[in-house]
Every structure is written in C-alpha cells, then in structure tokens.
Design a protein around this motif. Structure first.
Motif, mmCIF file in Angstrom:
data_model
loop_
_atom_site.group_PDB
_atom_site.id
_atom_site.type_symbol
_atom_site.label_atom_id
_atom_site.label_comp_id
_atom_site.label_asym_id
_atom_site.label_seq_id
_atom_site.Cartn_x
_atom_site.Cartn_y
_atom_site.Cartn_z
ATOM 1 N N ALA A 159 -1.751 21.622 9.187
ATOM 2 C CA ALA A 159 -1.569 21.182 10.579
ATOM 3 C C ALA A 159 -2.841 21.180 11.416
ATOM 4 O O ALA A 159 -3.136 20.207 12.096
ATOM 5 N N ASN A 160 -3.594 22.255 11.370
ATOM 6 C CA ASN A 160 -4.764 22.344 12.251
ATOM 7 C C ASN A 160 -6.082 22.496 11.500
ATOM 8 O O ASN A 160 -7.079 22.934 12.074
ATOM 9 N N GLU A 161 -6.100 22.143 10.223
ATOM 10 C CA GLU A 161 -7.366 22.299 9.499
ATOM 11 C C GLU A 161 -8.378 21.247 9.942
ATOM 12 O O GLU A 161 -8.028 20.192 10.474
ATOM 13 N N ASN A 162 -9.645 21.566 9.708
ATOM 14 C CA ASN A 162 -10.702 20.640 10.106
ATOM 15 C C ASN A 162 -11.350 20.010 8.882
ATOM 16 O O ASN A 162 -10.954 20.260 7.739
ATOM 17 N N ALA A 163 -12.358 19.186 9.134
ATOM 18 C CA ALA A 163 -13.011 18.467 8.032
ATOM 19 C C ALA A 163 -13.686 19.423 7.056
ATOM 20 O O ALA A 163 -13.768 19.132 5.863
#
Length: 316
Positions: A159-163
């Motif tokens: 859901a909120n992971e980044n690159a």
C-alpha cells in the motif's frame, strides 16, 4: 541439465543481484561486461560499478568497453563462445553484438511487459497507483523492450511502499527469474511468445529533473503516489519560500486526508506541531523531507528548525 556458458552485461546493484544469482547457479559466467569507471562526487573520485566490484571480488573475466561496436571487443566476445548473453540494467546493444551467442541475448526488465517499456518502470508503476507489477525476461531485438517474452513473475505492490523498497523486492525476484530462464533455455522448455500490443500502453519514459516537481493542484492520492514513486530517488520536490529566500524542498514520504475546503491548492498551515499542504481535494502531510542545503530529516526536526513561521509559502 546442460550447463550454459553466460556473458553478463550490467551496471547497478539491480544487475549485480542477477550476476550473483547466475554465479551461484549451475551455469558458468565466462565474462562480465560493465561501464568504464567514472569520476563521482565532489572529489571526482574514480568509482566502479557494483557489477564490476562483484566481478573483481569473484575473479570473473571483466570487460569495460567504451564502444560496444569496437572490433577488438567484439572478437573477444566471439572467443568466449558463450551460449547466451544476459543483460540487466545496461545500455542499448547493437545487433552485431546481441546476435553473437548461440541461444540469443535476453534482458531482464522491471515490469510485466508490454507495460512500462522504458527507463523507469518501477517509478511509474507506483506513480500510476498500480497494485501489481513484476519482472520479465525477453529476447532482445532492435526495438527497445519489444522482443519475445520468455518468462514473467508477478509481485503485489504494498500500500505505501516507495520506489526504493519496490526496487529491492523486484531485484530479488528478477535475479531468481534470470536463473529460471537460463534453466529453461538449457532444457529447451521455454516457449517464447510475442508481446501483445496494448491500445493504451503504460509507458516508463526516462525521468528528468523538470518531471520531479509536485503539482499541488492535483488530488491527494495522485500527489501521494507521485511522491512515493519518486522516493528515495530521484525524489519529488516543491519550492519553499521563506521571506525572499527560495529553496528546493524534497519530500520523501507522507500521508494525506481527503476533505472539502476552500483553500487554494499549494497553500499551507504550518506551525511547531504540523505542516499541511492543501491539494485539490484535501491536504498532504509530509513526514520525511530535505530542505536544500540541509540533511534529510523527519517533519518534527524540520519544524523545529524555524524560529518563526511567518512569510512561509509553497510554490503551488
């Protein structure tokens, strides 16, 4: 199973993971090709690529050609008598090179092709709010990322992971898929298939500095996905004005709330306890940021750095 002779082409950590996986498999790395050492940083110190560092540490035969069409380099590649070339995060290869090995040359790409052909597939999957991505191995041809698909492996996007976190998970998934592809080619068990032509393809064009500016007039979710898709690198930014002083403000992460308001997009509420930036349909709350000339920090430390909150503006 046949032991394949492999020449590996790659540069960054994403590629190094695949090289390590091949080296630890039943297949034999007979050569490694990477970029020339480059001066980096303020001191312009000569720096080697992660792929070169791994090759040197493991006594693998290394090549760092300036030009891939160089006759001596091409002859050296021919003399290795490789079964297959494997390419991960390298550069465009001329046909005279990629047609050399018996079984062909395949590439690992960080998306489920044909989606996200191009230089930044991981970033754009997040920017577009996708819930699923993956990796693809495919035979190289003269068009970018358009060759016949060998194997694919899917991954759910959290859901909120980044690159950065998605990059690391795809790096491991991709390394495993590269070895699986080599095994399949050795056993002649893979049926290659042409890529489907999408009517509205999702593209992953190279990202330039001018692409990184946050557009606060967009909806909250669009802004949130943009910021996490650019974090930690190359990193989305806005412009913070304090009096007459304008500075770039990188935003690495945050959260948002959707609600109706009559504020102008890009206007802010800022004090010792909160930093709200209004959007089209709510507000965004940065949690980790970096002001130009300062270190990366959490929002509390950032707010503690101000003696006064008058005349502070965001460039919307």
């Amino acid at each position: 199973m046949k032991n394949l002779k492999v020449v590996f082409f790659g540069t960054p950590d994403f590629a190094k993971a695949s090289l390590e996986a091949i080296h630890n498999s039943k297949h034999t790395v007979v050569g490694v090709v990477t970029v020339a050492d480059k001066p980096t940083g303020r001191g312009q110190k000569m720096t080697s690529s992660p792929v070169k560092n791994y090759a040197v540490e493991n006594n693998l035969t290394l090549f760092q050609p300036e030009k891939l069409r160089n006759e001596d380099f091409l002859n050296a590649m021919k003399n290795l008598d490789a079964d297959v070339f494997v390419v991960v995060a390298f550069r465009m290869m001329p046909k005279v090179l990629f047609q050399l090995p018996k079984l062909g040359t395949f590439n690992l790409h960080g998306s489920l092709l044909p989606d996200y052909r191009g230089a930044a597939p991981i970033n754009y999957a997040l920017i577009n709010g996708d819930e699923k991505t993956g990796v693809t191995t495919f035979f190289i041809n003269e068009k970018i990322d358009e060759g016949n698909i060998l194997l694919q492996s899917e991954l759910d996007i959290e859901a909120n992971e980044n690159a950065g976190s998605l990059h690391d998970r795809l790096m491991v998934l991709g390394a495993n898929l590269v070895v699986k592809t080599l095994d399949g080619l050795a056993e002649n068990s893979i049926v290659e298939r042409p890529q489907k032509e999408a009517e509205h393809p999702k593209n992953a064009f190279k990202i330039f500095k001018e692409d990184l500016k946050i557009q606060w007039q967009n909806p909250c979710r669009v802004i949130h996905n943009f910021i996490r898709g650019m974090s930690p690198y190359p990193c989305a930014f806005t412009t913070l004005t304090v009096g007459n002083d304008k500075k770039s403000l990188k935003i690495y992460s945050g959260s948002f709330e959707i609600f109706n308001h009559n504020k102008t997009a890009g206007s802010i509420d800022i004090n010792k306890n909160e930093f709200k930036i209004y959007t089209e349909d709510g507000f965004y709350l940065p949690s980790e940021l970096q002001l130009e000339g300062k270190k990366r920090m959490d929002v509390k430390s950032f707010l503690n750095g101000f003696q006064s909150f008058e005349n502070i503006l965001i460039d919307g």
